[in-house]
Design an enzyme around this catalytic site. Structure first.
Site, PDB file in Angstrom:
ATOM      1  CD  GLU A 153      19.073   6.806   5.277  1.00 44.17           C
ATOM      2  OE1 GLU A 153      19.882   6.196   4.582  1.00 44.17           O
ATOM      3  OE2 GLU A 153      17.770   6.515   5.210  1.00 44.17           O
ATOM      4  CB  THR A 207      22.362   7.493  -6.489  1.00 46.42           C
ATOM      5  OG1 THR A 207      21.147   7.546  -7.470  1.00 46.42           O
ATOM      6  CG2 THR A 207      22.545   6.068  -6.183  1.00 46.42           C
TER       7      THR A 207
END
Length: 381
Positions: A244, A367
């Site tokens: 991903e 993040t």
């Protein structure tokens, strides 16, 4: 430097995808931005040319080829035209491993043909209002009752949230077991108690449907459990996160390269003080810096693709690719916008839309701070 990632079959596929985008996406994407969603018909048309499910076995409608380079081709062509509304990369890059590798034969027969044809759109429901990067903090539960799980909870920021037919829901089947109490369940469109909230009003990526999902005593058959046993969900998620994150890195580089090329052309034609702005030393220096950093990043990401295909891409290497390229994407597009001057702030110019759309890249998929933490922990401190 010469790029050597693709072979002839990938370049031929690239031509097919590029033609599809020009015909079926470019003329309509502005309207989809206003509508806040991409029509399902586009997914079906993409399925007809073989855009989805390369790794899906041939007997279930796929190509039976596990080669992430095809995924790269699709993502690069999507970003080349700035079509950020298409949720194809989530379907192909993020969801495919769950539906191809974690399903039993019955599940494959039920779901994979629609996955490959574009008739069944997929999503993953991890994030909750009170749990983002901390997956162990999720509160959605799945209580076993006979042949069903009863699912209760809420998810948010779910890409493909409105269009999705199959949602892989991260839920706690044993709330007392920590990471070993998390399981993955496939919730299907139309199940009683499964509701969708509003299509969220985001800063950018306006054509991409992003929604809240609600589960109120949703009875999900035990046959919809992924991986064959409870308590493996957290580890299954961790195993698939490198792919991903690499997907996001591919998207970042492709977007930044496209904007840089557009900006170079703009600097050739835009004049100030009687000369084109590309002739100013500051402009040349900025463009030289951005071009250099992007080319170096491109080769690292391509190497990560090769490693993924070989089964060697580590979580640390993927984290490096993800944080560096997405931060670079934002830097490149911001500097390019500056070179456009006032026109860069106008939505008539692609750089403005790219600037808005790119901001989320350093947030979703983990993040920048989480990526650095993953890398930092690898030092053994």
């Amino acid at each position: 430097m010469r790029r050597d990632l693709f072979e002839e079959e990938h370049l031929l596929f690239q031509e097919t995808v590029r033609e599809f985008m020009a015909r079926e996406v470019v003329p309509h994407h502005d309207r989809w931005e206003k509508d806040g969603i991409v029509p399902r018909e586009v997914w079906k048309k993409a399925g007809e040319i073989g855009v989805f499910g390369f790794g899906v076995p041939e007997e279930h409608g796929g190509a039976g080829i596990k080669d992430f380079r095809y995924n790269v081709v699709i993502t690069e062509e999507v970003m080349r035209i700035g079509a950020t509304g298409l949720g194809f990369s989530l379907h192909n890059d993020v969801m495919a491993p769950y539906f191809v590798d974690l399903t039993d034969e019955d599940q494959k027969a039920r779901w994979l043909p629609g996955f490959a044809s574009g008739e069944l759109i997929t999503a993953v429901a991890m994030t909750e209002p009170g749990a983002g990067s901390d997956l162990q903090g999720i509160r959605t539960t799945a209580r076993r009752e006979g042949d069903h799980y009863v699912v209760n909870g809420q998810k948010t920021f779910i890409t493909n949230g409105i269009n999705s037919d199959l949602v892989v829901v991260v839920a706690k089947t044993d709330p007392e077991a920590g990471a070993r109490g998390v399981s993955l369940l496939v919730v299907e469109r139309g199940m009683e108690g499964f509701g969708r909230g509003r299509n969220l009003d985001k800063i950018g990526m306006h054509a991409q449907d992003t929604a809240e999902l609600f589960f109120d005593d949703v009875r999900v058959p035990v046959a919809n459990l992924l991986g064959g046993q409870e308590g493996q969900g957290f580890f299954q998620l961790m195993a698939n996160l490198p792919q991903e994150r690499l997907s996001i890195a591919v998207m970042a580089i492709a977007s930044a390269e496209t904007v840089l090329a557009q900006t170079i052309e703009y600097c050739r034609s835009r004049t100030a003080f009687g000369r084109n702005i590309g002739s100013f030393q500051n402009t040349r220096f900025v463009l030289a810096e951005l071009d250099t950093e992007l080319e170096i990043a491109r080769h690292y990401v391509d190497r990560c693709v090769v490693a993924l295909n070989a089964g060697e891409l580590s979580a640390v290497d993927a984290a490096k690719a993800k944080w560096w390229t997405t931060e670079l994407q934002n830097k490149v597009i911001d500097r390019c916008l500056q070179l456009h001057g006032g026109y860069g702030y106008m939505m008539d110019y692609p750089v403005a839309k790219a600037w808005i759309d790119s901001r989320v890249q350093t947030i979703y998929g983990g993040t920048t701070e989480i990526m650095k933490e993953i890398i930092g922990r690898s030092f053994g401190f």
